[in-house]
Design a protein around this motif. Structure first.
Motif, short mmCIF file in Angstrom:
data_model
loop_
_atom_site.label_atom_id
_atom_site.label_comp_id
_atom_site.label_asym_id
_atom_site.label_seq_id
_atom_site.Cartn_x
_atom_site.Cartn_y
_atom_site.Cartn_z
N GLY A 55 30.45 3.88 -20.47
CA GLY A 55 30.01 3.52 -19.13
C GLY A 55 28.62 4.02 -18.81
N LEU A 56 28.15 5.04 -19.54
CA LEU A 56 26.78 5.52 -19.37
C LEU A 56 25.80 4.67 -20.16
CD1 LEU A 56 24.74 7.65 -18.31
CD2 LEU A 56 25.15 8.91 -20.45
N THR A 57 26.06 4.51 -21.45
CA THR A 57 25.09 3.83 -22.31
C THR A 57 25.01 2.33 -22.05
OG1 THR A 57 26.81 3.78 -24.04
CG2 THR A 57 25.19 5.56 -24.13
N ARG A 58 25.99 1.78 -21.37
CA ARG A 58 25.92 0.37 -20.98
C ARG A 58 24.78 0.12 -19.99
NH1 ARG A 58 31.40 -2.58 -19.19
NH2 ARG A 58 31.83 -1.92 -21.33
N HIS A 59 24.45 1.14 -19.19
CA HIS A 59 23.46 0.96 -18.12
C HIS A 59 22.20 1.81 -18.28
CE1 HIS A 59 26.21 -1.53 -15.87
NE2 HIS A 59 27.14 -0.60 -15.91
N VAL A 60 22.23 2.80 -19.15
CA VAL A 60 21.09 3.71 -19.29
C VAL A 60 20.66 3.72 -20.76
CG1 VAL A 60 20.22 6.03 -18.86
CG2 VAL A 60 22.07 5.12 -17.43
N ASP A 61 19.43 3.30 -21.02
CA ASP A 61 18.98 3.22 -22.41
C ASP A 61 18.57 4.60 -22.94
OD1 ASP A 61 16.36 3.75 -21.51
OD2 ASP A 61 15.79 1.64 -21.55
N GLU A 62 18.29 4.66 -24.24
CA GLU A 62 18.04 5.96 -24.87
C GLU A 62 16.77 6.63 -24.33
OE1 GLU A 62 18.28 6.18 -29.08
OE2 GLU A 62 20.43 5.76 -29.11
N ALA A 63 15.77 5.84 -23.97
CA ALA A 63 14.55 6.45 -23.43
C ALA A 63 14.85 7.16 -22.12
CB ALA A 63 13.48 5.38 -23.22
N ALA A 64 15.68 6.53 -21.28
CA ALA A 64 16.03 7.15 -19.99
C ALA A 64 16.96 8.35 -20.20
CB ALA A 64 16.69 6.12 -19.09
N LEU A 65 17.85 8.27 -21.19
CA LEU A 65 18.70 9.43 -21.50
C LEU A 65 17.84 10.61 -21.90
CD1 LEU A 65 21.54 7.85 -23.72
CD2 LEU A 65 21.66 8.43 -21.29
N ALA A 66 16.88 10.37 -22.80
CA ALA A 66 16.02 11.45 -23.28
C ALA A 66 15.20 12.05 -22.15
CB ALA A 66 15.10 10.93 -24.39
N ALA A 67 14.66 11.18 -21.28
CA ALA A 67 13.85 11.67 -20.17
C ALA A 67 14.67 12.58 -19.25
CB ALA A 67 13.27 10.50 -19.39
N ALA A 68 15.89 12.16 -18.93
CA ALA A 68 16.74 12.96 -18.05
C ALA A 68 17.09 14.30 -18.69
CB ALA A 68 18.02 12.18 -17.71
N LEU A 69 17.39 14.28 -19.98
CA LEU A 69 17.75 15.53 -20.66
C LEU A 69 16.56 16.47 -20.79
CD1 LEU A 69 20.05 14.15 -23.49
CD2 LEU A 69 20.76 15.45 -21.49
N ARG A 70 15.36 15.91 -20.92
CA ARG A 70 14.15 16.75 -21.01
C ARG A 70 13.80 17.38 -19.66
NH1 ARG A 70 11.94 12.55 -24.44
NH2 ARG A 70 11.06 11.58 -22.59
N GLU A 71 13.95 16.61 -18.59
CA GLU A 71 13.36 16.99 -17.31
C GLU A 71 14.32 17.69 -16.35
OE1 GLU A 71 11.85 13.23 -16.01
OE2 GLU A 71 10.61 12.99 -17.83
N ALA A 72 15.61 17.36 -16.40
CA ALA A 72 16.54 17.91 -15.41
C ALA A 72 17.07 19.26 -15.85
CB ALA A 72 17.71 16.95 -15.21
N PRO A 73 17.29 20.19 -14.92
CA PRO A 73 18.02 21.40 -15.27
C PRO A 73 19.40 21.02 -15.83
CG PRO A 73 17.13 21.53 -13.04
CD PRO A 73 16.96 20.11 -13.48
N VAL A 74 19.89 21.81 -16.77
CA VAL A 74 21.18 21.49 -17.38
C VAL A 74 22.26 21.31 -16.33
CG1 VAL A 74 23.00 22.36 -18.90
CG2 VAL A 74 20.61 22.67 -19.52
N GLU A 75 22.24 22.17 -15.32
CA GLU A 75 23.30 22.14 -14.31
C GLU A 75 23.27 20.88 -13.45
OE1 GLU A 75 22.51 26.26 -15.64
OE2 GLU A 75 21.22 24.62 -14.95
N ALA A 76 22.16 20.16 -13.44
CA ALA A 76 22.04 18.93 -12.64
C ALA A 76 22.05 17.67 -13.50
CB ALA A 76 20.75 18.97 -11.82
N ALA A 77 22.01 17.83 -14.81
CA ALA A 77 21.80 16.67 -15.69
C ALA A 77 22.96 15.69 -15.68
CB ALA A 77 21.55 17.16 -17.12
N ALA A 78 24.20 16.17 -15.64
CA ALA A 78 25.34 15.25 -15.65
C ALA A 78 25.34 14.39 -14.40
CB ALA A 78 26.65 16.02 -15.78
#
Length: 242
Positions: free
Chosen positions: A196-219
């Motif tokens: 349900g995540l990867t259907r709507h969020v591509d790998e570039a957006a996944l990587a950007a979120a994981l790089r930029e968001a604090p771990v506690e807010a990333a999910a």
């Protein structure tokens, strides 16, 4: 007191959401920073059957003792999935032979190593030094096409058979669980998710979120991205930092 109980808890965040279309959340998640086990399971079978299956998976894994040594923990996680496989299969028989099952992806981090166990198309990614890598391999019709070089992952998401999995907990007499293990380096970020995540969020957006968001807010951030993209399925996300 065992050394295992003194291991530091990993920073992590976890969230599951029914999405914008479905009425029932057939996903289930488990986050246990101690002993260091995280699970995403995506049920199949419709309504209470699918959520029964995913709950059976996380309940079996949630019963693992935090006192287990790393090697014991990894072995016990595999045995727990097999126990869930038998429980789901028995329930399917009780319901007249209905197809009931669940995907599972498990991350175990012990000391400076990780273990990934999986069956189905729920995924584990790792962000290391800014680069995102998918560590699991989908057990699905399109996953096999990607493995053979006939499709890219972007093309696979749009393929008419994109939701047809070839392996699931509870389906078939014997369950094969794939595994991958390796080093967990300081700063590594791991992402467990349902499709349900990867259907709507591509790998570039996944990587950007994981790089930029604090771990506690990333999910939360990643789930919101999936909902903004349409939320056509249940969506589950766990982010863990080594």
């Amino acid at each position: 007191m065992s050394n295992r109980s003194l291991a530091p808890a990993r920073r992590c965040s976890a969230r599951t959401d029914v999405g914008r279309v479905r009425e029932v959340n057939e996903d289930a998640i488990l986050s246990m920073p101690r002993p260091g086990v995280w699970v995403v399971s995506d049920g199949m079978g419709g309504h209470d059957a699918g959520d029964f299956a995913s709950r059976a998976v996380v309940e079996a894994l949630g019963a693992l003792s935090p006192e287990l040594a790393p090697a014991e923990l990894m072995r016990a996680a595999r045995e727990a999935v097999q126990a869930a496989h038998r429980r789901i299969g028995a329930e399917a028989e009780r319901r007249g032979g209905a197809v009931i099952g669940a995907t599972v992806v498990i991350l175990v981090i012990a000391e400076a190593h990780f273990l990934c166990l999986w069956a189905g198309d729920s995924r584990l990614y790792r962000l290391r030094e800014g680069r995102l890598e998918m560590l699991s391999l989908d057990h699905s019709v399109v996953g096999e096409l990607v493995e053979r070089g006939e499709l890219s992952w972007a093309e696979a998401e749009r393929h008419p058979q994109s939701n047809q999995i070839t392996r699931a907990v509870g389906v078939g007499a014997r369950l094969e669980i794939d595994k991958r293990r390796g080093e967990a380096l300081p700063g590594d970020r791991f992402l467990l998710c349902s499709d349900g995540l990867t259907r709507h969020v591509d790998e570039a957006a996944l990587a950007a979120a994981l790089r930029e968001a604090p771990v506690e807010a990333a999910a939360d951030l990643l789930v919101e991205r999936a909902l903004e993209g349409g939320g056509a399925d249940n969506v589950s996300v766990i982010v863990v930092e080594a």
